[in-house]
Design an enzyme around this catalytic site. Structure first.
Site, PDB file in Angstrom:
ATOM      1  N   ASN A   9       0.868  -1.184   0.000  1.00  0.00           N
ATOM      2  CA  ASN A   9       0.000   0.000   0.000  1.00  0.00           C
ATOM      3  C   ASN A   9       0.903   1.233   0.000  1.00  0.00           C
ATOM      4  O   ASN A   9       1.506   1.556   1.014  1.00  0.00           O
ATOM      5  CB  ASN A   9      -0.885  -0.037   1.250  1.00  0.00           C
ATOM      6  CG  ASN A   9      -1.726   1.220   1.417  1.00  0.00           C
ATOM      7  OD1 ASN A   9      -1.821   2.026   0.498  1.00  0.00           O
ATOM      8  ND2 ASN A   9      -2.322   1.376   2.584  1.00  0.00           N
ATOM      9  N   TRP A  10       0.972   1.884  -1.158  1.00  0.00           N
ATOM     10  CA  TRP A  10       1.893   3.021  -1.271  1.00  0.00           C
ATOM     11  C   TRP A  10       1.335   4.297  -0.635  1.00  0.00           C
ATOM     12  O   TRP A  10       2.042   5.297  -0.532  1.00  0.00           O
ATOM     13  CB  TRP A  10       2.226   3.293  -2.752  1.00  0.00           C
ATOM     14  CG  TRP A  10       2.970   2.174  -3.431  1.00  0.00           C
ATOM     15  CD1 TRP A  10       3.287   0.948  -2.910  1.00  0.00           C
ATOM     16  CD2 TRP A  10       3.495   2.189  -4.766  1.00  0.00           C
ATOM     17  NE1 TRP A  10       3.977   0.200  -3.843  1.00  0.00           N
ATOM     18  CE2 TRP A  10       4.117   0.935  -4.992  1.00  0.00           C
ATOM     19  CE3 TRP A  10       3.505   3.128  -5.803  1.00  0.00           C
ATOM     20  CZ2 TRP A  10       4.732   0.609  -6.202  1.00  0.00           C
ATOM     21  CZ3 TRP A  10       4.112   2.804  -7.012  1.00  0.00           C
ATOM     22  CH2 TRP A  10       4.726   1.554  -7.202  1.00  0.00           C
ATOM     23  N   LYS A  11       0.070   4.270  -0.270  1.00  0.00           N
ATOM     24  CA  LYS A  11      -0.603   5.438   0.330  1.00  0.00           C
ATOM     25  C   LYS A  11      -0.388   6.679  -0.549  1.00  0.00           C
ATOM     26  O   LYS A  11      -0.294   6.556  -1.766  1.00  0.00           O
ATOM     27  CB  LYS A  11      -0.114   5.664   1.766  1.00  0.00           C
ATOM     28  CG  LYS A  11      -0.129   4.381   2.595  1.00  0.00           C
ATOM     29  CD  LYS A  11      -0.005   4.633   4.074  1.00  0.00           C
ATOM     30  CE  LYS A  11       0.189   3.315   4.789  1.00  0.00           C
ATOM     31  NZ  LYS A  11      -0.029   3.418   6.220  1.00  0.00           N
ATOM     32  N   HIS A  97      -9.616   0.788   4.812  1.00  0.00           N
ATOM     33  CA  HIS A  97      -8.344   1.011   5.520  1.00  0.00           C
ATOM     34  C   HIS A  97      -8.580   1.934   6.711  1.00  0.00           C
ATOM     35  O   HIS A  97      -9.395   2.852   6.644  1.00  0.00           O
ATOM     36  CB  HIS A  97      -7.324   1.623   4.553  1.00  0.00           C
ATOM     37  CG  HIS A  97      -5.936   1.619   5.115  1.00  0.00           C
ATOM     38  ND1 HIS A  97      -5.517   2.544   6.046  1.00  0.00           N
ATOM     39  CD2 HIS A  97      -4.890   0.792   4.907  1.00  0.00           C
ATOM     40  CE1 HIS A  97      -4.260   2.283   6.378  1.00  0.00           C
ATOM     41  NE2 HIS A  97      -3.853   1.222   5.701  1.00  0.00           N
ATOM     42  N   GLU A  99      -7.022   4.352   7.825  1.00  0.00           N
ATOM     43  CA  GLU A  99      -6.833   5.786   7.544  1.00  0.00           C
ATOM     44  C   GLU A  99      -8.073   6.370   6.871  1.00  0.00           C
ATOM     45  O   GLU A  99      -8.400   7.544   7.069  1.00  0.00           O
ATOM     46  CB  GLU A  99      -5.566   5.991   6.693  1.00  0.00           C
ATOM     47  CG  GLU A  99      -4.306   5.766   7.543  1.00  0.00           C
ATOM     48  CD  GLU A  99      -3.083   5.271   6.783  1.00  0.00           C
ATOM     49  OE1 GLU A  99      -3.060   5.362   5.538  1.00  0.00           O
ATOM     50  OE2 GLU A  99      -2.148   4.777   7.438  1.00  0.00           O
ATOM     51  N   GLU A 170      -5.486  -5.416  10.421  1.00  0.00           N
ATOM     52  CA  GLU A 170      -4.500  -4.364  10.645  1.00  0.00           C
ATOM     53  C   GLU A 170      -4.820  -3.635  11.950  1.00  0.00           C
ATOM     54  O   GLU A 170      -5.628  -2.695  11.959  1.00  0.00           O
ATOM     55  CB  GLU A 170      -4.542  -3.353   9.494  1.00  0.00           C
ATOM     56  CG  GLU A 170      -4.226  -3.953   8.141  1.00  0.00           C
ATOM     57  CD  GLU A 170      -3.627  -2.900   7.214  1.00  0.00           C
ATOM     58  OE1 GLU A 170      -2.508  -3.134   6.736  1.00  0.00           O
ATOM     59  OE2 GLU A 170      -4.249  -1.855   7.003  1.00  0.00           O
ATOM     60  N   GLY A 176       2.125   1.970  10.829  1.00  0.00           N
ATOM     61  CA  GLY A 176       3.047   3.088  10.719  1.00  0.00           C
ATOM     62  C   GLY A 176       3.741   3.463  12.018  1.00  0.00           C
ATOM     63  O   GLY A 176       4.355   4.520  12.110  1.00  0.00           O
ATOM     64  N   SER A 216       3.248  -2.387  10.414  1.00  0.00           N
ATOM     65  CA  SER A 216       4.698  -2.352  10.667  1.00  0.00           C
ATOM     66  C   SER A 216       5.417  -3.652  10.302  1.00  0.00           C
ATOM     67  O   SER A 216       6.360  -4.060  10.991  1.00  0.00           O
ATOM     68  CB  SER A 216       4.983  -1.965  12.119  1.00  0.00           C
ATOM     69  OG  SER A 216       4.517  -0.644  12.371  1.00  0.00           O
ATOM     70  N   GLY A 238       4.646   1.247   4.855  1.00  0.00           N
ATOM     71  CA  GLY A 238       5.947   1.922   4.766  1.00  0.00           C
ATOM     72  C   GLY A 238       7.035   1.122   4.062  1.00  0.00           C
ATOM     73  O   GLY A 238       7.765   1.652   3.213  1.00  0.00           O
TER      74      GLY A 238
HETATM   75  C1  PEP Z   1      -0.920  -0.060   5.991  1.00  0.00           C
HETATM   76  O1  PEP Z   1      -1.033   1.136   5.798  1.00  0.00           O
HETATM   77  O2  PEP Z   1      -1.763  -0.843   5.519  1.00  0.00           O
HETATM   78  C2  PEP Z   1       0.202  -0.531   6.790  1.00  0.00           C
HETATM   79  C3  PEP Z   1       0.172  -1.766   7.229  1.00  0.00           C
HETATM   80  O3  PEP Z   1       1.202   0.364   7.036  1.00  0.00           O
HETATM   81  P1  PEP Z   1       2.633   0.068   7.732  1.00  0.00           P
HETATM   82  O4  PEP Z   1       3.169  -1.197   7.102  1.00  0.00           O
HETATM   83  O5  PEP Z   1       3.463   1.263   7.388  1.00  0.00           O
HETATM   84  O6  PEP Z   1       2.393  -0.097   9.170  1.00  0.00           O
END
Ligand code: PEP
Length: 254
Positions: A9-11, A97, A99, A170, A176, A216, A238
């Site tokens: 997921n490049w966000k 998600h 976010e 998640e 993050g 993470s 990330g």
């Molecule tokens: C995500 O945004 O789906 C995610 C898991 O982010 P990160 O790996 O940065 O925690």
């Protein structure tokens, strides 16, 4: 036997030129034999989807959107439809998600409507669920995720022949933050989710649905997470926008 899946997921990172640089590094860095063990998906920002798909025309890497709207078309300024994602080359879409829930007010009802639209449009949604830190501290994590899964899957069918959707657990406190769920914490929740899927769809189908862990993930913790019985891969934020890390995570699949 469920095949592992790694989705990046490049966000809101990478413009078009940077997206092409990143995907070419990932594509060149992966040995073709890895696709026997794992499916690989990248989810770039909307404007990069088409150029990334064009770049990946002869690659095994698949592409997904990070979001979509529940309606077919119309006066919904700033939104994007399932058919638009498909026309750009997507096969997958991330829905719900944390976010989106946190910053854009998305709730389970809307996510459920998006799920239905994605599936009827032939996209495979990656449904994200997960508890906040305070919900975990109050020992409400299982209840929270159970409610999310049941609400978001309301009236959604699953099938033996075709993958209809994927789930990503998640925990919000792990996204993050650099603090991942331990393999045991993640496995506990994945096995709860598998139990809900069994209730909803029966044993056979529930055993085929892939449940990813996200939060993470990096090249150090991925091996132990992916060894767990009900963890079928990862949704990586990330670490997916650094080619070297994403490649190492993909290669850590046994
Ligand atoms: C995500 O945004 O789906 C995610 C898991 O982010 P990160 O790996 O940065 O925690």
């Amino acid at each position: 036997m469920r095949k592992k899946l790694l989705a990046g997921n490049w966000k809101m990172n990478k413009d078009i030129a940077e997206s092409i640089d990143l995907i070419s590094e990932i594509n060149k860095g992966l040995n073709s034999s890895v696709f026997n063990k794992a499916d690989v998906i990248v989810c770039p920002p909307f404007i990069s989807i088409y150029p990334v798909c064009e770049y990946l025309k002869h690659s095994e890497i698949k592409v997904g959107g990070q979001n979509m709207y529940k309606e077919t078309e119309g006066a919904y300024t700033g939104e994007i439809s399932a058919n638009m994602l498909i026309s750009a080359g997507c096969r997958y879409v991330i829905l719900g998600h944390s976010e989106r829930r946190q910053y854009f007010g998305e709730n389970d009802t809307l996510i459920n409507q998006k799920m239905e639209k994605a599936i009827t449009s032939n996209l495979i949604p990656i449904l994200c669920v997960g508890e906040t830190l305070s919900q975990r501290e109050e020992n409400k994590h299982i209840q929270t995720v159970t409610e999310q899964v049941k609400s978001c899957l309301k009236n959604i069918e699953a099938s033996n022949e075709q993958e209809k959707f994927i789930i990503a657990y998640e925990p919000v406190w792990a996204i993050g933050t650099g603090v991942n769920a331990t393999p045991e914490q993640a496995e506990e929740m994945h096995s709860e989710i598998r139990g809900i899927l069994k209730e909803l769809y029966g044993e056979d189908i529930s055993e085929q649905i892939r449940i990813l862990y996200g939060g993470s993930i990096n090249e150090i913790n991925s091996t132990d997470l992916f060894k767990m019985k009900n963890i079928d891969g990862g949704l990586v934020g990330g670490a997916s926008i650094k080619a070297e890390s994403f490649i190492k995570i993909i290669n850590s699949v046994q």
